[in-house]
Structures are given as C-alpha cells and as structure tokens.
Design a protein around this motif. Structure first.
Motif, short mmCIF file in Angstrom:
data_model
loop_
_atom_site.label_atom_id
_atom_site.label_comp_id
_atom_site.label_asym_id
_atom_site.label_seq_id
_atom_site.Cartn_x
_atom_site.Cartn_y
_atom_site.Cartn_z
N CYS A 174 0.82 -1.21 0.00
CA CYS A 174 0.00 0.00 0.00
C CYS A 174 0.85 1.26 0.00
O CYS A 174 1.88 1.33 0.68
CB CYS A 174 -0.91 0.00 1.23
SG CYS A 174 -1.94 -1.50 1.33
N ASP A 175 0.38 2.25 -0.75
CA ASP A 175 1.10 3.51 -0.89
C ASP A 175 0.31 4.64 -0.23
O ASP A 175 -0.89 4.50 0.06
CB ASP A 175 1.31 3.82 -2.38
CG ASP A 175 2.44 4.81 -2.62
OD1 ASP A 175 3.00 5.34 -1.64
OD2 ASP A 175 2.75 5.05 -3.80
N LYS A 176 0.97 5.76 -0.04
CA LYS A 176 0.31 6.96 0.47
C LYS A 176 -0.80 7.38 -0.49
O LYS A 176 -0.64 7.33 -1.69
CB LYS A 176 1.33 8.08 0.61
CG LYS A 176 0.80 9.35 1.21
CD LYS A 176 1.90 10.39 1.35
CE LYS A 176 1.37 11.67 1.97
NZ LYS A 176 2.44 12.69 2.13
N GLY A 177 -1.93 7.77 0.06
CA GLY A 177 -3.06 8.15 -0.77
C GLY A 177 -4.15 7.10 -0.79
O GLY A 177 -5.28 7.39 -1.21
N LEU A 178 -3.83 5.88 -0.36
CA LEU A 178 -4.84 4.83 -0.33
C LEU A 178 -5.94 5.16 0.67
O LEU A 178 -7.13 4.93 0.41
CB LEU A 178 -4.18 3.50 0.04
CG LEU A 178 -5.10 2.28 0.17
CD1 LEU A 178 -5.77 1.97 -1.16
CD2 LEU A 178 -4.33 1.06 0.66
#
Length: 247
Positions: A174-178
């Motif tokens: 998972c990345d930032k913004g999810l």
C-alpha cells in the motif's frame, strides 16, 4: 475473510540518528520508534475491508524486538483482532523477514503491507512474501477493492494510473493516498488490553545479506552568491555548466 497485516517498527523519520560504534547499525539510545507509516495504510485498508464485509479477522504480524509490542498494541487499539510478535532482537535482511512472516501468513485470504519501510526503503518484503506463498502480488496501490474472489487495485505510474488485479489469496502493498489511518479512540485503547498478543521466537533462515558499514551522508556544502541582478547571470550559467554540470 482472514486478513494479515505486516507491521514493522521503525525509527521516527523526525529523529536524528547516530551510528553505533560497531558501524553496522544505528545507536537507538533516545530514538523514538513508531509503526512504519506505509504499514499503517495497509492496516487501515484491512480494517475497512473487514467492516465492509461485516465479518472476518484482522491479524497484525511484526518481526522485531520485545519493544515492538507498543506498535502492536496501537494496531489492536485501531481495531485489529489479534497480534503476533515474532521476537528477534538482531538485524534481519529482507529474505529472512519474508521467510518468517510468510510462514505466519499461511492461510490468509489477503496479506497487506506497506510498499516499503522508511528505515531501509527496500520495498522487498511484500513481493518476497508473495513468492514464498506462491500467490500474486500487487504493489504500491493507491486504491484497493476486493470482490468476487479477487483484489483489484490502482497504482500511479508516470503520466497514468495502472489498474491491476490478482485472484485471492494474494499479497498487496500500500502507498500513500490509499486512505487516512484512523486514530485509536479511548474505547479501542481499553479494548486492546484484552486482545490477544502472541509472542514467540522468530524462526529465521541464514542471512543472505551482510551489512559491512553504515555511513552518514556528507554535510551539504554551503551555497555562495555569485552576483546581483542580471549582471550575475553569465557567471551563474558558467558555474552551472562547469561546476554543477547540470547544463
């Protein structure tokens, strides 16, 4: 649905680090440790999936020292059902970590992790866990949906958004913004004290990577003023070409 979340304890990025006398690790004296921020996106995603389904289990798994119980208790306060600490006090390379974590994730419908850990920026453990489990892997997701036995995600690529899909079981990172990870409430903090936190020794294979030495980045050289106004432009252009070598 059984959801497994991989959580790593890392130094706070606002902490000033020093290298230990051994030159192969950091000196953790006075260092503040927190949950890896990208792993918190994974935890929030798992909690939202469970809430949307109305049933299921979220188990949080960490490889680390006894002090990592603190970040696991916070995860339990956020809403995880139980936690597992694979206790290991020394360093572990990505292959060792993946081996220990994958063994604990066997049987999970979906394994979620951060796209990388902010202490090493390797981004290797999630895909290596997927390889050991023999399942598909979707990385660096900024959007995730699970339906009809498959995980569908979106990730940002240069100039576009890529849509990817994997049948369950699978691993996603998972990345930032999810999402925006929730803040534990008092009720959750109190409930976390009664939730199971299983602590057992980690079983690690032999290390494949050896840290030879750590070095702090060199101090950035100070800037200088080459002139004032339009008259300084020729000198600036020359220095950018001859010294900075960016022109």
């Amino acid at each position: 649905m059984r959801l497994a979340v991989l959580l790593k304890r890392v130094p706070d990025t606002g902490t000033r680090l020093a290298i230990a006398p051994s030159r192969t690790s950091i000196d953790d004296t006075g260092v503040k440790f927190v949950a890896n921020p990208y792993d918190e996106f994974a935890l929030e995603a798992a909690l939202q999936l469970k809430e949307a389904a109305g049933a299921g289990e979220v188990v949080v798994i960490c490889l680390g020292p006894a002090a990592a119980q603190d970040v696991l208790r916070t995860a339990l306060a956020m809403g995880a059902d139980r936690a597992v600490l694979l206790q290991h006090d020394g360093p572990a390379d990505a292959g060792q970590a993946a081996a220990a974590l994958a063994a604990e994730c066997a049987g999970a419908d979906l394994v979620l992790a951060g796209k990388l850990a902010v202490d090493d920026y390797a981004g290797a453990v999630g895909p290596m866990v997927a390889e050991r489990l023999g399942v598909g892997c979707l990385t660096a997701l900024t959007r995730l949906t699970v339906a009809e036995g498959a995980a569908t995600g979106e990730r940002e690529v240069e100039g576009a958004v890529e849509v990817v899909r994997a049948t369950l079981p699978a691993v996603v990172t998972c990345d930032k913004g999810l999402n925006t990870p929730r803040i534990p409430k008092l009720q959750g903090i109190m409930a976390a004290k009664k939730k199971p936190l299983d602590i057992r020794p980690a079983a690690l294979p032999a290390a494949a990577v050896e840290v030879l030495a750590l070095e702090l980045a060199p101090e950035r050289a100070g800037g200088r003023i080459v002139g004032d106004g339009a008259a300084a432009v020729p000198a600036l252009v020359e220095l950018l070409a001859t010294e900075a070598k960016v022109l």
